[in-house]
Scaffold this motif. Structure first.
Motif: not given
Length: 112
Positions: A91-111
């Protein structure tokens, strides 16, 4: 409408339901995508949230509050496939969970 951003958060599967619920309650629509990755090749969820620039910190705070890291014990896979017979897993103890987050510019938004 102000400048738009795309927040991409790669989170632990176990946190996905709670995060989506909190984002929706705060008025932020999100898209969920199943993904895989990391050291243990475990299941992750990638959340996509399109927000106006002034709402980015609100979304980041919700993610930080919901997706906490924790320690887990796991068994590592054998280092070489041919060595399976003589390999003793441990057995090995590992860290899980958390988040990897990217915040990106949006050139165009259409709905449409």
């Amino acid at each position: 409408m102000g400048k738009m951003k795309m927040v991409l958060a790669i989170i632990h599967d176990e946190d996905a339901h709670a995060l989506l619920s909190k984002l929706n309650k705060s008025g932020h629509m999100a898209t969920k995508l199943s993904s895989t990755g990391g050291l243990l090749r475990t299941g992750n969820t990638t959340i996509f949230v399109g927000v106006e620039e002034e709402e980015v910190e609100v979304v980041l705070d919700i993610i930080k509050d919901t997706c906490k890291t924790k320690k887990e014990l796991t068994v590592m896979n054998p280092p070489v496939i041919n060595m399976v017979e003589s390999y003793m897993p441990y057995p090995v103890e590992v860290t899980v969970g958390g988040a990897t987050i990217f915040v990106l510019d949006v050139d165009k938004y259409l709905k449409i």
